[in-house]
Structure formats: C-alpha cells, structure tokens
Motif scaffolding. Structure first.
Motif, PDB file in Angstrom:
ATOM      1  N   LYS A  75      84.176  61.082  71.511  1.00  0.00           N
ATOM      2  CA  LYS A  75      85.124  60.144  72.117  1.00  0.00           C
ATOM      3  C   LYS A  75      84.486  58.772  72.319  1.00  0.00           C
ATOM      4  O   LYS A  75      85.130  57.738  72.104  1.00  0.00           O
ATOM      5  N   LEU A  76      83.235  58.776  72.736  1.00  0.00           N
ATOM      6  CA  LEU A  76      82.537  57.498  72.930  1.00  0.00           C
ATOM      7  C   LEU A  76      82.351  56.770  71.612  1.00  0.00           C
ATOM      8  O   LEU A  76      82.509  55.540  71.532  1.00  0.00           O
ATOM      9  N   ALA A  77      81.998  57.500  70.555  1.00  0.00           N
ATOM     10  CA  ALA A  77      81.808  56.896  69.245  1.00  0.00           C
ATOM     11  C   ALA A  77      83.105  56.259  68.745  1.00  0.00           C
ATOM     12  O   ALA A  77      83.108  55.153  68.206  1.00  0.00           O
ATOM     13  N   LYS A  78      84.229  56.979  68.936  1.00  0.00           N
ATOM     14  CA  LYS A  78      85.533  56.430  68.553  1.00  0.00           C
ATOM     15  C   LYS A  78      85.828  55.149  69.321  1.00  0.00           C
ATOM     16  O   LYS A  78      86.298  54.162  68.757  1.00  0.00           O
ATOM     17  N   ARG A  79      85.554  55.179  70.593  1.00  0.00           N
ATOM     18  CA  ARG A  79      85.843  54.014  71.447  1.00  0.00           C
ATOM     19  C   ARG A  79      85.011  52.812  71.024  1.00  0.00           C
ATOM     20  O   ARG A  79      85.502  51.684  70.986  1.00  0.00           O
TER      21      ARG A  79
END
Length: 85
Positions: A75-79
């Motif tokens: 999720k952090l990578a996507k953000r």
C-alpha cells in the motif's frame, strides 16, 4: 499464581517480550503514519526504504504477521508511486 520455577520465568519472559513487541509495533505504526503524510516523492522513497526494512524485521520476529508487513509495504509503495515528482 504459578508454582513452578520454569512457569514463573516464562511469565517474566512473556511480559518483557510483550512490552518489547508493543514498543516496536507502535514505532512502526508511527513511521508508516509519517510516511503517508509525506508529499514529496524523493523524500518518501528514501523513508520508504527505512520503513520497509523495519516492517520486515518485525515480521521476522513475529511482532506482526508476514502478511500484514507485505500488505503495508504494498500500500505504501502504491501511494508513493502516485506522488508527483
């Protein structure tokens, strides 16, 4: 109350581990929260490496599950990918 020496020691160990895990999990949650607040991509990418390593360490020590660590990192990578350069 426990009567055996081994069970008394086990209670002590469990309590100290619980407190240690609680501290590291809280620290990781704060790091993730701070990373989510970042607005510049370069800054967020450098911080992501630290947070990712922290989550991996917690997962390897079973303070959090491997799946939770993987989900958070994903999720952090996507953000971060969505942030403007």
């Amino acid at each position: 109350m426990a009567n055996h020496k081994s069970s008394i020691k086990r209670i002590r160990q469990t309590e100290s581990r619980r407190l240690r895990n609680r501290y590291y999990a809280k620290t990781a949650r704060n790091a993730v929260r701070n990373l989510r607040k970042m607005t510049t991509k370069a800054e967020a990418e450098s911080k992501y490496r630290e947070v990712s390593a922290m989550l991996d360490r917690l997962a390897s020590k079973n303070a959090i599950s491997k799946n939770k660590a993987a989900n958070l990192k994903s999720k952090l990578a996507k953000r971060i990918a969505k942030l403007a350069a």
